[in-house]
Write an enzyme that holds these catalytic residues in place. Structure first.
Site, short mmCIF file in Angstrom:
data_model
loop_
_atom_site.label_atom_id
_atom_site.label_comp_id
_atom_site.label_asym_id
_atom_site.label_seq_id
_atom_site.Cartn_x
_atom_site.Cartn_y
_atom_site.Cartn_z
N GLN A 78 0.74 -1.35 0.03
CA GLN A 78 0.02 0.07 0.00
C GLN A 78 0.93 1.38 0.02
O GLN A 78 2.03 1.18 0.23
CB GLN A 78 -1.01 -0.03 1.44
CG GLN A 78 -0.12 0.03 2.58
CD GLN A 78 -1.06 -0.24 3.79
OE1 GLN A 78 -1.42 0.26 4.59
NE2 GLN A 78 -1.59 -1.58 3.55
N ARG A 120 -4.38 0.71 -1.96
CA ARG A 120 -3.86 -0.85 -2.00
C ARG A 120 -3.30 -0.94 -3.24
O ARG A 120 -3.89 -0.74 -4.34
CB ARG A 120 -4.74 -1.84 -1.68
CG ARG A 120 -5.23 -1.91 -0.36
CD ARG A 120 -6.24 -3.21 0.10
NE ARG A 120 -7.01 -2.94 1.27
CZ ARG A 120 -8.13 -2.72 1.39
NH1 ARG A 120 -8.87 -2.40 0.19
NH2 ARG A 120 -8.82 -2.61 2.42
#
Length: 318
Positions: free
Chosen positions: A95, A191
């Site tokens: 992420q 993400r």
């Protein structure tokens, strides 16, 4: 007399969470997949509640809004910091977080610069910390082709390590780590990759590849830390960071240490090891692993007694 503000935490269930917040810290957990414990939070996705004194039962976000005298004259529109304890039973997603400008435009909240103190780590534990792409085009191509082995920088971790993770840094906490995270008060995460895993309903979690490429710093930067240790007999204070986002310290107490507030209007405190007492004037507060509190305006000095380790932070805007 001004009181320390002790806080009831907020637990967040995660696909990668476990039960170490119970087995290590003794928290009564609502499930065995608790990944995050928001121990000091005024964020709307999980605000802490005051557990003691005059303001018992009030949420921290309401206290920030209704009693600015507790936090100083330079209060921002939102409480600036969020302290978490994370239990990574499994790997977190790959992420990246946006800076303030991007987050304000696209998410309506603060950006997310953070830092990690490794409370504990299993043998072989590691994190993802930064990447090897040299250009945005190369970054996009490596993400498109799932070329994670060449893109991602893996770093082994051990108990007591500290990492600074500015916005724009691709990262992930690896399985087998227990982490105290100090961050801006933001819940925006983009993400990049999530191992194609699915939740209990068989659904994959959402990815944010465009946003990730937008906000990732290329080439990746690894900030140089200037960590300083000041010894006071058997005790010590380690200064990990001092910047515009936050100042972060480790208080190692063996016996007793008298402390004085410096420039910041308030201090955030979380016990990550051991036990002891916090003494403010004539009032004695017990401290144990996981205890979190805020020392607001009006508390200028205090005594910490016992054998314990504390991660403390202050807002960096003073």
């Amino acid at each position: 007399m001004t009181e320390a503000l002790f806080l009831k935490p907020v637990f967040q269930e995660k696909i990668w969470g476990g039960n170490k917040l119970h087995t290590v810290f003794g928290f009564d957990l609502p499930s065995d997949r608790i990944g995050e414990n928001w121990v000091i939070s005024a964020h709307p996705h999980g605000a802490s509640t005051i557990e003691n004194g005059k303001f018992k039962g009030e949420r921290l976000d309401d206290l920030w809004k209704n009693h600015p005298e507790l936090f100083g004259s330079n209060c921002e529109s939102v409480f600036p910091l969020l302290t978490k304890i994370l239990d990574a039973k499994d790997d977190l997603s790959i992420q990246v977080h946006p800076n303030d400008a991007y987050a304000k435009e696209h998410e309506g909240e603060l950006g997310k610069t953070e830092c990690w103190y490794i409370i504990d780590a299993e043998i072989g534990a590691e994190i993802i910390y930064n990447h090897y792409a040299r250009t945005k085009q190369e970054l996009m191509e490596m993400i498109r082709t799932d070329n994670w082995s060449e893109l991602l920088r893996r770093v082994p971790v051990k108990k007591g390590d500290f990492f600074y993770v500015p916005s724009g840094t691709i990262h992930a906490i690896g399985k087998g780590t227990l982490v105290l995270e100090t961050q801006q008060s933001s819940d925006t995460t983009y993400r990049v990759y999530d191992y194609d895993r699915t939740d209990g309903n068989g659904r994959k979690r959402q990815l944010h590849k465009k946003q990730s490429v937008d906000v990732t710093t290329v080439p990746g930067l690894t900030p140089k830390l200037e960590i300083k240790t000041d010894n006071y007999g058997d005790s010590s204070i380690v200064t990990y960071l001092s910047n515009r986002f936050f100042n972060v310290y480790e208080w190692n107490i063996k016996g007793a240490l008298k402390m004085v507030k410096k420039d910041a209007p308030f201090v955030l405190v979380t016990v990550v090891e051991g036990s002891g007492e916090l003494v403010i004037e004539e009032t004695v507060y017990p401290l144990q692993m996981g205890t979190s509190c805020i020392l607001p305006v009006g508390i200028e000095d205090w005594l910490v007694k016992g054998n314990l380790k504390i991660i403390a932070s202050e807002p960096g805007y003073h």
